[in-house]
Design an enzyme around this catalytic site. Structure first.
Site, mmCIF file in Angstrom:
data_model
loop_
_atom_site.group_PDB
_atom_site.id
_atom_site.type_symbol
_atom_site.label_atom_id
_atom_site.label_comp_id
_atom_site.label_asym_id
_atom_site.label_seq_id
_atom_site.Cartn_x
_atom_site.Cartn_y
_atom_site.Cartn_z
ATOM 1 N N SER A 44 14.925 -4.078 -3.905
ATOM 2 C CA SER A 44 15.284 -3.775 -2.524
ATOM 3 C C SER A 44 14.980 -4.963 -1.613
ATOM 4 C CB SER A 44 14.560 -2.497 -2.077
ATOM 5 O OG SER A 44 15.164 -1.943 -0.937
ATOM 6 N N ASP A 158 19.279 1.552 -4.785
ATOM 7 C CA ASP A 158 18.029 0.831 -4.569
ATOM 8 C C ASP A 158 17.187 0.730 -5.838
ATOM 9 O OD1 ASP A 158 15.174 0.458 -3.749
ATOM 10 O OD2 ASP A 158 16.044 0.504 -1.747
#
Length: 312
Positions: A44, A158
């Protein structure tokens, strides 16, 4: 250890939204002591900061962040108008490309891995070649916030879903130290004075104004697009940010707190299997995931906590 006695490092940068700005302070502290980062793995925001660092554009990115204020961040979001997520996340990727240019991972001067999640197959995906910002876009696709990223025949989300502090991808690179940054540490954090790193202290005001001008041009474009759809941007409310008086957390905060609780539990399990030599822990109470206007404070926090961990 390098021939000149410099300690080589595998750097692991965790997920955690705006707290990922602390990664910049950590890297500045490592560079100050002459550590040689030879390998980076990130999930991320960790993938984003690590990727930009690998391009050599971290100073440019830092100054761009320092130019943001709250209004910039709130107006900057590119609404998806879809049922899968609130925002598309493509505009920020376009800005990053403009800041540091297009790069391919295999051509970077150090080993780099962006970790994403293939939800359909319930497994993490290590992106180690191809266009850098395709990998970054996949790794930052926070569920319900940014739309999933279609890449290489997969719908990717993510990387923090399954591996918020991805140490394993660095194990194939032999270095003196593995340094990991966890952005979801549980700590009784109290707001502290902003610590200025040498770089932020010397940031030139005219340079920041230039970055602000660039930001404003992008925001003006977004505003024009929204107004063409009949939306009055000046009256636009975003109730999922923060709490209203007399109310509990909004939708955004509830989703984000749940996600971070899960991430912290997973990170603890992962790090019990792969222990880093140095662990730098950024308290999750230090910054909400969307508070990118607090760059100077959070970069300083990363520098301060890295200094403490390295000296300890």
């Amino acid at each position: 250890m390098a021939d000149d006695g410099t300690k080589t490092v595998s750097l692991v940068l965790g997920s955690g939204g705006a707290r990922g700005m602390a990664h910049i302070g950590v890297i500045e502290r490592l560079e100050e002591d002459g550590y040689d980062v030879q390998c980076i793995a990130g999930a991320s925001m960790g993938a984003l900061v690590g990727g930009i660092y690998a391009t050599g554009g971290l100073d440019v990115f830092r100054d761009w962040l320092l130019a943001l204020d709250k209004a910039d961040v709130l107006r900057y979001l590119d609404f998806s108008f879809s049922t899968t997520a609130l925002f598309r996340g493509e505009k920020i990727i376009d800005v990053l490309r403009d800041l540091v240019g297009d790069h391919r991972i295999e051509e970077l001067p150090l080993a780099y891995t962006a970790v994403a999640t293939n939800v359909a197959r319930q497994r993490e995906v290590w992106l180690e070649d191809g266009p850098l910002f395709e990998a970054v876009r996949a790794s930052i696709a926070v569920p319900t916030i940014f739309t999933p990223h279609r890449y290489r025949g997969m719908q990717l989300l993510d990387g923090g879903l399954l591996n918020p502090v991805p140490i394993a991808p660095t194990l194939k690179t032999v270095t003196d130290l593995t340094i990991a940054v966890n952005l979801n540490a549980v700590d009784g954090y109290k707001r502290r004075r902003t610590v200025e790193t040498p770089a932020t202290a010397q940031a030139d005001g005219s340079a920041l104004r230039s970055y602000r001008d660039n930001i404003q041009r992008f925001l003006d474009e977004l505003q024009e697009n929204l107004e063409s759809l009949g939306m009055d941007v000046g009256e636009l409310k975003l109730p999922w940010f923060g709490e209203q008086e007399g109310e509990g957390p909004g939708l955004f905060d509830l989703l984000n707190n749940s996600f971070e609780t899960m991430q912290n539990a997973i990170a603890n399990i992962k790090m019990s299997a792969y222990r880093p030599d140095v662990l730098i822990e950024i308290p999750r109470e230090s910054c909400r995931a969307h508070e990118f206007w607090r760059a100077k404070e959070i970069i300083g926090l990363g520098y301060e906590l890295a200094d403490r961990a390295l000296e300890g």
